[in-house]
Design a protein around this motif. Structure first.
Motif, PDB file in Angstrom:
ATOM      1  N   LEU A   1       2.182  11.085  -0.630  1.00 49.72           N
ATOM      2  CA  LEU A   1       3.044  11.206   0.458  1.00 49.72           C
ATOM      3  C   LEU A   1       2.812  10.810   1.735  1.00 49.72           C
ATOM      4  N   ASP A   2       1.656  11.266   2.005  1.00 51.84           N
ATOM      5  CA  ASP A   2       1.095  10.786   3.168  1.00 51.84           C
ATOM      6  C   ASP A   2       0.551   9.267   3.153  1.00 51.84           C
ATOM      7  N   ALA A   3      -0.125   9.184   2.639  1.00 49.26           N
ATOM      8  CA  ALA A   3      -1.115   8.364   2.161  1.00 49.26           C
ATOM      9  C   ALA A   3       0.112   6.462   2.428  1.00 49.26           C
ATOM     10  N   ALA A   4       1.580   7.360   1.540  1.00 60.29           N
ATOM     11  CA  ALA A   4       1.754   6.456   1.669  1.00 60.29           C
ATOM     12  C   ALA A   4       3.025   6.522   2.791  1.00 60.29           C
ATOM     13  N   ALA A   5       2.855   7.272   3.826  1.00 59.23           N
ATOM     14  CA  ALA A   5       3.494   7.483   5.380  1.00 59.23           C
ATOM     15  C   ALA A   5       3.042   7.128   6.197  1.00 59.23           C
ATOM     16  N   SER A   6       2.138   7.109   5.772  1.00 56.80           N
ATOM     17  CA  SER A   6       0.724   5.834   6.574  1.00 56.80           C
ATOM     18  C   SER A   6       0.886   4.828   6.685  1.00 56.80           C
TER      19      SER A   6
ATOM     20  N   ALA B   1       0.551  -1.354  -0.341  1.00 51.32           N
ATOM     21  CA  ALA B   1      -0.047   0.306  -0.208  1.00 51.32           C
ATOM     22  C   ALA B   1       1.006   1.198  -0.014  1.00 51.32           C
ATOM     23  N   ALA B   2       2.030   1.019   0.974  1.00 49.49           N
ATOM     24  CA  ALA B   2       3.155   2.045   0.746  1.00 49.49           C
ATOM     25  C   ALA B   2       3.205   2.553  -0.456  1.00 49.49           C
ATOM     26  N   LYS B   3       3.817   1.339  -1.228  1.00 43.36           N
ATOM     27  CA  LYS B   3       4.262   1.795  -2.118  1.00 43.36           C
ATOM     28  C   LYS B   3       3.488   2.467  -3.120  1.00 43.36           C
ATOM     29  N   ALA B   4       2.664   1.281  -3.333  1.00 37.40           N
ATOM     30  CA  ALA B   4       1.399   1.989  -4.217  1.00 37.40           C
ATOM     31  C   ALA B   4       0.915   3.754  -4.089  1.00 37.40           C
TER      32      ALA B   4
ATOM     33  N   LEU C   1      11.314   1.776   1.253  1.00 38.90           N
ATOM     34  CA  LEU C   1      10.480   2.646   1.169  1.00 38.90           C
ATOM     35  C   LEU C   1      10.762   3.886   1.730  1.00 38.90           C
ATOM     36  N   THR C   2      10.996   3.444   2.987  1.00 39.08           N
ATOM     37  CA  THR C   2      10.950   4.613   4.233  1.00 39.08           C
ATOM     38  C   THR C   2      12.009   5.351   3.801  1.00 39.08           C
ATOM     39  N   VAL C   3      13.360   4.781   2.946  1.00 40.72           N
ATOM     40  CA  VAL C   3      14.259   5.933   2.633  1.00 40.72           C
ATOM     41  C   VAL C   3      13.958   6.620   1.037  1.00 40.72           C
ATOM     42  N   GLU C   4      12.775   5.881   0.355  1.00 40.63           N
ATOM     43  CA  GLU C   4      12.499   6.996  -0.505  1.00 40.63           C
ATOM     44  C   GLU C   4      10.908   7.347  -0.229  1.00 40.63           C
ATOM     45  N   ILE C   5      10.053   7.320   0.656  1.00 40.34           N
ATOM     46  CA  ILE C   5       9.893   8.214   1.174  1.00 40.34           C
ATOM     47  C   ILE C   5      10.396   9.324   1.690  1.00 40.34           C
ATOM     48  N   ALA C   6      10.809   8.876   2.719  1.00 37.42           N
ATOM     49  CA  ALA C   6      11.811  10.028   3.043  1.00 37.42           C
ATOM     50  C   ALA C   6      12.337  11.414   1.852  1.00 37.42           C
ATOM     51  N   GLU C   7      13.465  10.460   0.971  1.00 40.60           N
ATOM     52  CA  GLU C   7      13.786  11.214  -1.069  1.00 40.60           C
ATOM     53  C   GLU C   7      12.521  12.131  -1.140  1.00 40.60           C
ATOM     54  N   ALA C   8      11.809  11.030  -1.404  1.00 39.62           N
ATOM     55  CA  ALA C   8      10.128  12.083  -2.452  1.00 39.62           C
ATOM     56  C   ALA C   8       9.813  12.962  -2.052  1.00 39.62           C
TER      57      ALA C   8
END
Length: 382
Positions: free
Chosen positions: A317-322, A307-310, A339-346
């Motif tokens: 990004l908010d939905a991904a982080a949640s 779900a985070a990847k989607a 994904l933790t790294v990728e979301i932070a970079e995004a």
């Protein structure tokens, strides 16, 4: 992707080539069937070599009056049985494995041009040739989905986990239960954070009872044989005891070889009480350990990670982080870590982009000119 990424897949194919499928079937009057190769026939006896299990090849000499029938397959059918599985599957193969399969298929096509299986062989060869080209260009197919070279590099850890699990399944389906358990040990060591790990845990847990049953039957057979040796004539007893000692020595050698190779499980030698004991002592603690692994939490974490990847893919990004917060129930989850790294970079990229947009300064409002009234005629006449 490096060749080592597919190392688990090469083994079953080479094993298939080393041991061709059974060509002859001997049905005994007792109902037992032996599939293998008839080595020698006389008026009174038939000697056959057959696979007693996934890892044991045995040879038996049978009396003619024991045999109900012998069915010998034609050369092309025996050859086809050994290669009919050489066709594209859900996952791509390493380049060297395509070469092995294509050589076998092309040799069959050349040797048996009138075989009933010739069209299937040609079709499989053409399909494998096409896949080989795509793999040569750096693509990888996993679960019927082709990944570009860039995607494959990014997903290498997960892909290697899939390959290892597929090999484990192949071993289990082929009856090599100990081999499957040793592959599970490698999966746990190298890919315990892969999305396939809970599947591997469940498969290993299903294999253990079958191994236990096999060990128990083998123990009982050895006890029966030991009793038979005691009741045998002296000369026969000496020969039987010598054979039993050879079996035990082979079992000990198998244990030693597996320990040197760093394998958790020794070969399942049903003729060696020592080999059986070595396996038996591992079964109960391993069963308890696997039952305690949090498979449900792993699956929950995997679903949350997807779900985070989607969310990341759509830019939410908010939905991904949640969703990623829910994935923390399984700390080893490799995708969640990535994904933790990728979301932070995004987020950093989004913030930088927001700062780079200039804020428009509103233009000052100019006062409208005051119109000077024109003089009236009366004023002009003055």
């Amino acid at each position: 992707m490096s060749p080592s990424s597919h190392r688990f897949l090469l083994v079953p194919l080479l094993m298939a080539l080393a041991w061709p499928a059974a060509a002859d079937t001997i049905t005994l009057k007792s109902g037992e069937k032996l599939e293998g190769k008839v080595l020698e026939e006389t008026a009174t006896e038939v000697t056959v070599e057959y696979r007693a299990s996934a890892s044991i090849v045995d040879r038996r000499t049978l009396k003619r009056d024991e045999i109900a029938s012998i069915a010998k397959e034609t050369p092309d059918i025996a050859a086809w049985d050994g290669i009919k599985g050489f066709a594209p599957g859900q996952n791509s193969l390493p380049a060297e494995q395509y070469e092995v399969a294509l050589r076998s298929l092309n040799a069959f096509i050349a040797a048996y041009p009138t075989s009933a299986h010739i069209e299937a062989a040609k079709k499989n060869a053409a399909a494998l040739e096409e896949e080989k080209k795509r793999v040569g260009a750096g693509e990888v197919k996993i679960a019927d989905r082709w990944l570009t070279q860039e995607e494959a590099e990014k997903e290498r850890y997960q892909i290697n986990g899939v390959i290892a699990l597929n090999h484990m399944r192949t071993q289990a389906n082929g009856g090599d239960l100990i081999g499957a358990l040793n592959t599970f040990s490698q999966i746990e060591k190298n890919y315990s954070g892969a999305a396939v790990f809970p599947d591997a845990v469940e498969l290993a847990a299903k294999i253990l009872p079958s191994v236990k049953a096999t060990v128990e039957r083998a123990y009982q057979n050895l006890k029966t044989e030991a009793l038979g040796r005691q009741q045998a004539a002296p000369q026969t007893r000496t020969e039987l005891e010598a054979a039993a000692k050879r079996d035990e020595d082979a079992g000990v050698a198998g244990i030693t070889a597996s320990e040197r190779a760093g394998l958790k499980w020794p070969p399942l030698n049903i003729r060696s009480s020592k080999a059986l004991a070595k396996i038996a002592e591992k079964l109960a603690p391993e069963t308890t350990r696997l039952a305690a692994l949090p498979v449900a939490a792993m699956r929950e974490s995997i679903a949350a990670s997807e779900a985070a990847k989607a969310g990341l893919a759509t830019g939410d990004l908010d939905a991904a982080a949640s969703a990623l917060q829910a994935a923390k129930v399984w700390e080893a989850n490799e995708l969640a870590k990535r994904l933790t790294v990728e979301i932070a970079e995004a987020r950093k990229v989004a913030m930088a982009a927001a700062k780079a947009v200039p804020v428009a300064t509103p233009k000052p409002v100019e006062a409208a000119p005051v119109a000077t009234p024109k003089p009236t005629r009366a004023e002009c006449a003055r």
